[in-house]
Scaffold this motif. Structure first.
Motif, PDB file in Angstrom:
ATOM      1  N   ALA A  86       0.835  -1.208   0.000  1.00 10.54           N
ATOM      2  CA  ALA A  86       0.000   0.000   0.000  1.00 10.54           C
ATOM      3  C   ALA A  86       0.864   1.250   0.000  1.00 10.54           C
ATOM      4  N   ILE A  87       1.936   1.226   0.799  1.00  8.70           N
ATOM      5  CA  ILE A  87       2.837   2.384   0.845  1.00  8.70           C
ATOM      6  C   ILE A  87       3.507   2.592  -0.505  1.00  8.70           C
ATOM      7  N   LEU A  88       3.948   1.480  -1.110  1.00  7.63           N
ATOM      8  CA  LEU A  88       4.601   1.572  -2.419  1.00  7.63           C
ATOM      9  C   LEU A  88       3.628   2.098  -3.469  1.00  7.63           C
ATOM     10  N   LEU A  89       2.394   1.615  -3.421  1.00  8.48           N
ATOM     11  CA  LEU A  89       1.396   2.058  -4.393  1.00  8.48           C
ATOM     12  C   LEU A  89       1.135   3.554  -4.252  1.00  8.48           C
ATOM     13  N   GLN A  90       1.025   4.023  -3.000  1.00  9.89           N
ATOM     14  CA  GLN A  90       0.797   5.447  -2.787  1.00  9.89           C
ATOM     15  C   GLN A  90       1.967   6.270  -3.298  1.00  9.89           C
ATOM     16  N   GLU A  91       3.180   5.756  -3.096  1.00  7.11           N
ATOM     17  CA  GLU A  91       4.357   6.478  -3.556  1.00  7.11           C
ATOM     18  C   GLU A  91       4.369   6.558  -5.085  1.00  7.11           C
ATOM     19  N   VAL A  92       4.029   5.426  -5.732  1.00  5.60           N
ATOM     20  CA  VAL A  92       3.975   5.418  -7.198  1.00  5.60           C
ATOM     21  C   VAL A  92       2.917   6.387  -7.698  1.00  5.60           C
ATOM     22  N   GLN A  93       1.747   6.358  -7.051  1.00  2.87           N
ATOM     23  CA  GLN A  93       0.673   7.258  -7.469  1.00  2.87           C
ATOM     24  C   GLN A  93       1.071   8.718  -7.285  1.00  2.87           C
ATOM     25  N   HIS A  94       1.772   8.995  -6.198  1.00  4.79           N
ATOM     26  CA  HIS A  94       2.231  10.363  -5.958  1.00  4.79           C
ATOM     27  C   HIS A  94       3.195  10.804  -7.053  1.00  4.79           C
ATOM     28  N   ARG A  95       4.121   9.907  -7.409  1.00  2.00           N
ATOM     29  CA  ARG A  95       5.091  10.251  -8.449  1.00  2.00           C
ATOM     30  C   ARG A  95       4.415  10.420  -9.809  1.00  2.00           C
ATOM     31  N   VAL A  96       3.438   9.538 -10.092  1.00  6.30           N
ATOM     32  CA  VAL A  96       2.723   9.648 -11.364  1.00  6.30           C
ATOM     33  C   VAL A  96       1.973  10.973 -11.428  1.00  6.30           C
ATOM     34  N   ALA A  97       1.339  11.347 -10.320  1.00  9.10           N
ATOM     35  CA  ALA A  97       0.614  12.623 -10.289  1.00  9.10           C
ATOM     36  C   ALA A  97       1.569  13.785 -10.544  1.00  9.10           C
ATOM     37  N   ASN A  98       2.744  13.738  -9.945  1.00 10.02           N
ATOM     38  CA  ASN A  98       3.727  14.806 -10.178  1.00 10.02           C
ATOM     39  C   ASN A  98       4.175  14.846 -11.637  1.00 10.02           C
ATOM     40  N   SER A  99       4.379  13.642 -12.206  1.00  5.87           N
ATOM     41  CA  SER A  99       4.800  13.578 -13.604  1.00  5.87           C
ATOM     42  C   SER A  99       3.726  14.131 -14.522  1.00  5.87           C
ATOM     43  N   LEU A 100       2.463  13.826 -14.212  1.00 10.06           N
ATOM     44  CA  LEU A 100       1.377  14.355 -15.029  1.00 10.06           C
ATOM     45  C   LEU A 100       1.305  15.876 -14.934  1.00 10.06           C
ATOM     46  N   GLN A 101       1.573  16.395 -13.750  1.00 15.00           N
ATOM     47  CA  GLN A 101       1.596  17.850 -13.585  1.00 15.00           C
ATOM     48  C   GLN A 101       2.680  18.469 -14.459  1.00 15.00           C
ATOM     49  N   ILE A 102       3.826  17.817 -14.512  1.00 12.39           N
ATOM     50  CA  ILE A 102       4.927  18.340 -15.337  1.00 12.39           C
ATOM     51  C   ILE A 102       4.533  18.309 -16.816  1.00 12.39           C
ATOM     52  N   ILE A 103       3.929  17.186 -17.251  1.00 14.78           N
ATOM     53  CA  ILE A 103       3.500  17.069 -18.647  1.00 14.78           C
ATOM     54  C   ILE A 103       2.468  18.146 -18.974  1.00 14.78           C
ATOM     55  N   ALA A 104       1.533  18.364 -18.049  1.00 15.42           N
ATOM     56  CA  ALA A 104       0.501  19.389 -18.264  1.00 15.42           C
ATOM     57  C   ALA A 104       1.132  20.771 -18.390  1.00 15.42           C
ATOM     58  N   SER A 105       2.143  21.040 -17.575  1.00  8.88           N
ATOM     59  CA  SER A 105       2.818  22.342 -17.643  1.00  8.88           C
ATOM     60  C   SER A 105       3.520  22.525 -18.982  1.00  8.88           C
TER      61      SER A 105
END
Length: 349
Positions: free
Chosen positions: A143-162
């Motif tokens: 669960a911790i690993l999944l949350q970390e991956v999701q957090h990183r994916v969200a950050n990456s999507l923010q960068i792509i959107a920018s």
């Protein structure tokens, strides 16, 4: 004719059963002295079988069975005021790992009514408990690993959107700029979902919170004057799987983008309402605006990319799509009903 007393016969049978049992058993007197112990008990707890008979329970081994709580429960069982059922204890032994035990005790009716006897069954569940703890640890780590991956994916999507937004500002073509902005908003809708997944306790998504985050993201990127245009979310407390939430989020994104682009060309104010509610397996998602309304019939514009996306996602959710006049404005409804496959058209997106 010589008759064997019943109580003696029953006692002898009990002794034979206890001694030959494959399960760790103790046959105890009311005073908690050992009448008999199974070979499996002595073997499991490294006790010499020749030393157990007549000893108090508390004297077995190196005294590790001298557990006040167990002794108290056995006294209560002998008196008939309680029974020991699946009582868990830890057996502490010097220089050895503690063992997790489950004990059960019963008074034994062996025909001798003058003496109370107890049958104590002991099950070593140390390995099972250790396996359960290991499983819980693995689930927690996952669960911790999944949350970390999701957090990183969200950050990456923010960068792509920018990057998409910066590109939209640089291009000269208005059409290309519009396409890049649409792409930016679609990425932001997924980023909003990822943010919620990263903070959720499970793999389900609470739609009201998700739609609010999504509408805030869309409003921030597409509405220049919040006093003129606003997005309102009305949703029950439905939770859905992450996969379903992605489809619903993309549908909402496309319909809100469409409304913001076409519904309010000249209105001083306008509002878009995202509404979701469910009942059992049936659900309804609608996006309504109070704008100029859509052309119908032959005047309806040709379906665009957004329309195709909504149609495909709704089909994937086994939903039907309907676009109607909200008088004023337009309401697009995606609904899922059992045994329903009808479908109407959508306005251009």
């Amino acid at each position: 004719m010589l008759q064997t007393p019943t109580e003696h016969f029953e006692a002898a049978s009990t002794l034979a059963v206890v001694v030959s049992s494959h399960e760790p058993l103790l046959f105890l007197s009311e005073e908690q002295r050992v009448i008999a112990a199974s070979a499996s008990f002595c073997r499991a707890f490294a006790i010499d079988p020749a030393t157990v008979s007549g000893k108090c329970l508390s004297e077995l081994g190196n005294g590790e069975w001298a557990m006040p709580k167990l002794a108290s429960l056995l006294r209560a069982t002998a008196s008939g005021s309680a029974q020991i059922e699946a009582y868990e204890i830890d057996l502490e032994r010097p220089n050895q790992t503690a063992r997790n035990l489950v004990v059960n005790a019963r008074t034994l009716d062996d025909g001798d009514r003058d003496h109370v006897r107890l049958l104590l069954a002991v099950t070593d569940v140390t390995d099972e408990r250790a396996a359960a703890r290991l499983k819980d640890d693995l689930i927690r780590e996952k669960a911790i690993l999944l949350q970390e991956v999701q957090h990183r994916v969200a950050n990456s999507l923010q960068i792509i959107a920018s990057v998409l937004m910066q590109s939209a500002r640089r291009v000269q073509s208005e059409e290309a700029r519009g396409q890049l902005r649409n792409a930016h908003n679609r990425v932001m809708s997924i980023a909003a979902l990822q943010r919620q997944l990263s903070t959720a306790s499970g793999e389900t998504v609470e739609l009201r919170t998700y739609f609010i985050q999504l509408s805030q993201s869309l409003g921030a990127s597409m509405i220049d004057d919040p006093d003129r245009l606003s997005i309102l979310v009305k949703s029950d407390d439905t939770t859905v799987s992450a996969g379903v939430s992605v489809s619903l989020g993309l549908i909402v994104t496309e319909l809100v983008i469409n409304a913001l682009k076409h519904a309010f060309p000249d209105q001083p104010t306008g509002q878009i309402v995202i509404d979701y509610h469910s009942s059992g397996k049936d659900w309804t998602l609608s996006v309504a605006d109070n704008g100029v309304g859509m052309p119908l019939g032959g005047d309806a514009p040709k379906a665009g990319l957004g329309t195709g996306i909504v149609e495909a996602l709704a089909k994937n959710l086994s939903g039907t799509v309907a676009a109607t006049d909200a008088n004023p404005g337009t309401i697009v409804t995606i609904s899922h009903r059992e045994n329903s496959d009808s479908r109407d058209g959508l306005p251009q997106a």
